[in-house]
Design an enzyme around this catalytic site. Structure first.
Site, PDB file in Angstrom:
ATOM      1  N   LYS A  86       0.847  -1.192   0.000  1.00  0.00           N
ATOM      2  CA  LYS A  86       0.000   0.000   0.000  1.00  0.00           C
ATOM      3  C   LYS A  86       0.877   1.234   0.000  1.00  0.00           C
ATOM      4  CE  LYS A  86      -4.081   2.077   0.861  1.00  0.00           C
ATOM      5  NZ  LYS A  86      -3.805   2.918  -0.308  1.00  0.00           N
ATOM      6  N   LYS A 110       5.423   2.466   8.229  1.00  0.00           N
ATOM      7  CA  LYS A 110       4.201   3.188   8.654  1.00  0.00           C
ATOM      8  C   LYS A 110       3.069   2.209   8.942  1.00  0.00           C
ATOM      9  CE  LYS A 110       4.758   7.266   5.857  1.00  0.00           C
ATOM     10  NZ  LYS A 110       4.253   8.324   5.021  1.00  0.00           N
ATOM     11  N   LYS A 122       4.983   1.955  -3.181  1.00  0.00           N
ATOM     12  CA  LYS A 122       4.974   3.378  -3.560  1.00  0.00           C
ATOM     13  C   LYS A 122       5.197   3.475  -5.055  1.00  0.00           C
ATOM     14  CE  LYS A 122       4.823   7.621  -1.710  1.00  0.00           C
ATOM     15  NZ  LYS A 122       4.308   8.112  -0.424  1.00  0.00           N
ATOM     16  N   THR A 206      -3.969  13.126   6.680  1.00  0.00           N
ATOM     17  CA  THR A 206      -2.538  13.282   6.970  1.00  0.00           C
ATOM     18  C   THR A 206      -2.340  14.449   7.934  1.00  0.00           C
ATOM     19  OG1 THR A 206      -2.068  12.390   4.787  1.00  0.00           O
ATOM     20  CG2 THR A 206      -0.252  13.523   5.898  1.00  0.00           C
ATOM     21  N   ASN A 237      -1.734  19.343   0.299  1.00  0.00           N
ATOM     22  CA  ASN A 237      -2.705  18.578   1.077  1.00  0.00           C
ATOM     23  C   ASN A 237      -2.305  18.547   2.557  1.00  0.00           C
ATOM     24  OD1 ASN A 237      -3.220  15.696   2.335  1.00  0.00           O
ATOM     25  ND2 ASN A 237      -4.960  16.181   1.042  1.00  0.00           N
TER      26      ASN A 237
HETATM   27  N1  LIG Z   1      -1.062  13.387   0.821  1.00  0.00           N
HETATM   28  C1  LIG Z   1      -0.909  12.436   1.725  1.00  0.00           C
HETATM   29  O1  LIG Z   1      -1.862  11.758   2.107  1.00  0.00           O
HETATM   30  C2  LIG Z   1       0.428  12.191   2.345  1.00  0.00           C
HETATM   31  C3  LIG Z   1       1.511  12.987   2.068  1.00  0.00           C
HETATM   32  N2  LIG Z   1       2.693  12.744   2.702  1.00  0.00           N
HETATM   33  C4  LIG Z   1       3.877  13.539   2.413  1.00  0.00           C
HETATM   34  O2  LIG Z   1       3.636  14.924   2.683  1.00  0.00           O
HETATM   35  C5  LIG Z   1       4.432  15.715   1.797  1.00  0.00           C
HETATM   36  C6  LIG Z   1       3.513  16.677   1.059  1.00  0.00           C
HETATM   37  O3  LIG Z   1       2.554  15.922   0.341  1.00  0.00           O
HETATM   38  P1  LIG Z   1       1.170  16.545  -0.122  1.00  0.00           P
HETATM   39  O4  LIG Z   1       0.799  17.662   0.762  1.00  0.00           O
HETATM   40  O5  LIG Z   1       0.254  15.420  -0.314  1.00  0.00           O
HETATM   41  O6  LIG Z   1       1.574  17.095  -1.560  1.00  0.00           O
HETATM   42  P2  LIG Z   1       0.880  18.263  -2.392  1.00  0.00           P
HETATM   43  O7  LIG Z   1       1.219  18.007  -3.798  1.00  0.00           O
HETATM   44  O8  LIG Z   1      -0.542  18.434  -2.025  1.00  0.00           O
HETATM   45  O9  LIG Z   1       1.677  19.571  -1.908  1.00  0.00           O
HETATM   46  C7  LIG Z   1       3.060  19.671  -2.024  1.00  0.00           C
HETATM   47  C8  LIG Z   1       3.507  21.002  -1.463  1.00  0.00           C
HETATM   48  O10 LIG Z   1       4.930  21.006  -1.481  1.00  0.00           O
HETATM   49  C9  LIG Z   1       5.386  22.137  -2.219  1.00  0.00           C
HETATM   50  N3  LIG Z   1       6.624  21.810  -2.908  1.00  0.00           N
HETATM   51  C10 LIG Z   1       6.804  21.057  -4.003  1.00  0.00           C
HETATM   52  N4  LIG Z   1       8.096  21.057  -4.382  1.00  0.00           N
HETATM   53  C11 LIG Z   1       8.745  21.813  -3.464  1.00  0.00           C
HETATM   54  C12 LIG Z   1      10.093  22.196  -3.294  1.00  0.00           C
HETATM   55  N5  LIG Z   1      11.045  21.830  -4.155  1.00  0.00           N
HETATM   56  N6  LIG Z   1      10.398  22.991  -2.222  1.00  0.00           N
HETATM   57  C13 LIG Z   1       9.433  23.386  -1.349  1.00  0.00           C
HETATM   58  N7  LIG Z   1       8.141  23.071  -1.481  1.00  0.00           N
HETATM   59  C14 LIG Z   1       7.814  22.288  -2.517  1.00  0.00           C
HETATM   60  C15 LIG Z   1       4.253  22.438  -3.194  1.00  0.00           C
HETATM   61  O11 LIG Z   1       4.318  23.767  -3.688  1.00  0.00           O
HETATM   62  C16 LIG Z   1       3.035  22.178  -2.322  1.00  0.00           C
HETATM   63  O12 LIG Z   1       2.761  23.300  -1.506  1.00  0.00           O
HETATM   64  C17 LIG Z   1       5.151  14.722   0.868  1.00  0.00           C
HETATM   65  O13 LIG Z   1       6.427  14.437   1.387  1.00  0.00           O
HETATM   66  C18 LIG Z   1       4.269  13.485   0.937  1.00  0.00           C
HETATM   67  O14 LIG Z   1       4.962  12.305   0.625  1.00  0.00           O
HETATM   68  C19 LIG Z   1       2.840  11.768   3.642  1.00  0.00           C
HETATM   69  C20 LIG Z   1       1.785  10.981   3.956  1.00  0.00           C
HETATM   70  C21 LIG Z   1       0.518  11.067   3.292  1.00  0.00           C
HETATM   71  O1  LIG Z   2      -2.765   6.592   1.719  1.00  0.00           O
HETATM   72  C1  LIG Z   2      -1.952   5.750   1.387  1.00  0.00           C
HETATM   73  O2  LIG Z   2      -2.232   4.592   1.118  1.00  0.00           O
HETATM   74  C2  LIG Z   2      -0.478   6.083   1.274  1.00  0.00           C
HETATM   75  C3  LIG Z   2      -0.090   7.466   1.674  1.00  0.00           C
HETATM   76  C4  LIG Z   2       1.370   7.651   1.382  1.00  0.00           C
HETATM   77  O3  LIG Z   2       1.798   7.510   0.258  1.00  0.00           O
HETATM   78  C5  LIG Z   2       2.285   7.988   2.459  1.00  0.00           C
HETATM   79  O4  LIG Z   2       1.952   7.846   3.637  1.00  0.00           O
HETATM   80  O5  LIG Z   2       3.430   8.389   2.159  1.00  0.00           O
END
Ligand SMILES: NC(=O)C1=CN([C@@H]2O[C@H](COP(=O)(O)OP(=O)(O)OC[C@H]3O[C@@H](n4cnc5c(N)ncnc54)[C@H](O)[C@@H]3O)[C@@H](O)[C@H]2O)C=CC1
Ligand SMILES: O=C(O)CCC(=O)C(=O)O
Length: 430
Positions: A86, A110, A122, A206, A237
């Site tokens: 997953k 996790k 992933k 998250t 997000n």
């Molecule tokens: N969406 C989810 O359910 C989960 C996300 N994560 C982690 O959280 C982190 C953010 O993910 P999301 O919020 O989902 O992504 P997202 O795509 O919704 O947002 C990404 C954010 O990071 C910024 N960003 C992108 N490249 C960048 C850079 N080079 N320098 C600084 N900022 C940058 C973007 O402008 C945006 O504000 C990632 O590491 C992701 O793996 C972890 C667990 C679950």
């Molecule tokens: O929601 C999921 O199954 C995975 C989320 C994820 O990619 C992460 O926790 O980094």
């Protein structure tokens, strides 16, 4: 030639690939340490140090101008001894194989921490969705599913959203998989829109999980959340919902950032205004003049720092200058191993990624369960179940760190690796 000179002479792409490799090697180092502490055999390390499967695919996509562009995609499956693998799918220009491998290992950890019946997987596609049309993104998403369809499925490997992917992309992927199998398959993917079998609370999961970790961490440090100043790197997000939750809890969000830069105001930012103006990629700073860099933001005065964007942000170069006394890693892999050591020495309480960001996969699990049973829960039920998992996981890891006299990262690896190690052992693999 000195090492610094050698690194400086690398291209941006080579530097990123080197960072991803370092990230993966550091992950292996901590896994080895965790297995040693738990008295597991070296054979287990040999099994768990690499994913069981790594598929690289080439995806041809008809672009709007009539040309065909070929994209590279990946799906890594770390270990499926506990259950199906997953993990999310990332659309980003810097995605590479080593990064996806590391991300899949962290997913196993996790799932172990949250006690979910999954192993880690992933995926990623090297692309920049910010420069692609809706139609191009749909064709890319469907092409990716066709390319990996043999190794994924509701009882094999279940994808989800990650950086620059969202519920619309999950919907296209689910539809493509259902067409291939000639069977509606909501349980193939999580993070879907509610009308297609998504779960209440997945979009905010998250950030909710990170919020719960912050609430637990401030108790340990005797900090009052209402008096706390918070800096959040990333406004997508994870970062934007977290900013909202922190603001609503009465904390002062003094800094936020996106891929283009950062905003800082020691008096607190107008979070509702920023949320209203951000685009679907979590971009907001280009609307402002007084923008600082992401690196400057990390070193600003605050009590709690939350990296919620990309990996390798807190390194040996800047760790010493971080002012926060609590760091809660919403992003995957934002802090290097060297930086973790420096922060430990400074007495910073670091809540590691594999714990802090486990809320997303936990509610993804709830979504998959609801899809399988065809009966859906209220937002309150989801929130309550999530809180139970996150508070329990935080406390277990905090106590493990105390009793073994190790930092929270190693403690989280010890808790996270146990289930996959035991399942591999009972299956007779090692
Ligand atoms: N969406 C989810 O359910 C989960 C996300 N994560 C982690 O959280 C982190 C953010 O993910 P999301 O919020 O989902 O992504 P997202 O795509 O919704 O947002 C990404 C954010 O990071 C910024 N960003 C992108 N490249 C960048 C850079 N080079 N320098 C600084 N900022 C940058 C973007 O402008 C945006 O504000 C990632 O590491 C992701 O793996 C972890 C667990 C679950
Ligand atoms: O929601 C999921 O199954 C995975 C989320 C994820 O990619 C992460 O926790 O980094």
């Amino acid at each position: 030639m000195s090492l610094t000179k050698t690194i400086e002479s690398l291209s941006e792409k080579q530097k990123k690939e080197k960072e991803s490799l370092d990230l993966f090697l550091s992950t292996q180092t901590v896994i080895k340490e965790a297995l040693n502490k738990l008295d597991f055999s070296n054979e287990l390390f040999e099994l768990l140090k690499e994913p069981l499967r790594m598929l690289t695919v080439r995806i041809p996509v008809k672009m709007d101008d009539g040309t065909v562009k070929v994209f590279t995609g990946y799906r890594s499956q770390h270990n499926d001894s506990v259950g199906p693998t997953k993990g999310g799918v990332r659309f980003h220009p810097d995605v590479d194989e080593e990064e996806v491998k590391a991300l899949s290992v962290w997913m196993s950890l996790k799932c172990g921490i949250a006690n979910l019946p999954f192993g880690g997987g992933k995926g990623g596609i090297r692309c920049d969705p910010r420069n692609m049309s809706f139609g191009e993104l749909e064709r890319l998403s469907r092409g990716y599913v066709r390319a990996i369809s043999q190794i994924v499925g509701p009882t094999k490997d279940i994808p989800a959203p990650d950086v620059y992917t969202n519920s619309q992309i999950m919907a296209w992927m689910m539809d493509e998989y259902s067409r291939l199998r000639e069977f509606d398959s909501p349980g193939f993917i999580t993070g879907k829109p509610l009308v297609l079998g998504g779960s209440q609370g997945r979009e905010t999961a998250t950030a909710r999980g990170v919020t719960i970790c912050i609430e637990e961490a401030v108790k340990k440090k005797n900090i009052n959340l209402q008096d706390a100043r918070i800096v959040i790197q990333g406004f997508g997000n994870a970062g934007s919902f977290l900013a909202k939750f922190m603001h609503d809890a009465g904390a002062k969000v003094v800094g936020i950032s996106d891929a283009h830069g950062a905003l800082y105001d020691s008096e607190g930012l107008d979070i509702d205004y920023l949320l209203d103006r951000r685009d679907s990629f979590g971009t907001v700073t280009p609307l402002f003049k007084n923008v600082i860099t992401n690196q400057e933001l990390l070193e600003k005065e605050c009590d709690i720092l939350v990296p919620a964007a990309i990996s390798n942000q807190i390194t040996a170069q800047n760790a010493d200058r971080i002012k926060a006394s609590i760091i809660v890693e919403a992003a995957n892999g934002p802090t290097t191993l060297e930086a973790t050591k420096i922060l430990d020495e400074k007495g910073v309480l670091l809540v590691p990624d594999i714990l802090a960001s486990a809320g997303g996969v936990t509610v993804s699990y709830f979504e998959w369960v609801q899809n399988n049973q065809g009966y859906y829960w209220s937002e309150e039920e989801v929130a309550e179940k999530l809180r139970k998992v996150m508070v329990g996981s935080f406390e277990t890891i905090y106590q493990t760190a105390q009793s073994h006299q190790v930092n929270m990262r190693l403690a989280a690896y010890m808790v996270g690796i146990r289930k996959v190690a035991e399942a591999s052992h009972y299956r007779g693999w090692v």
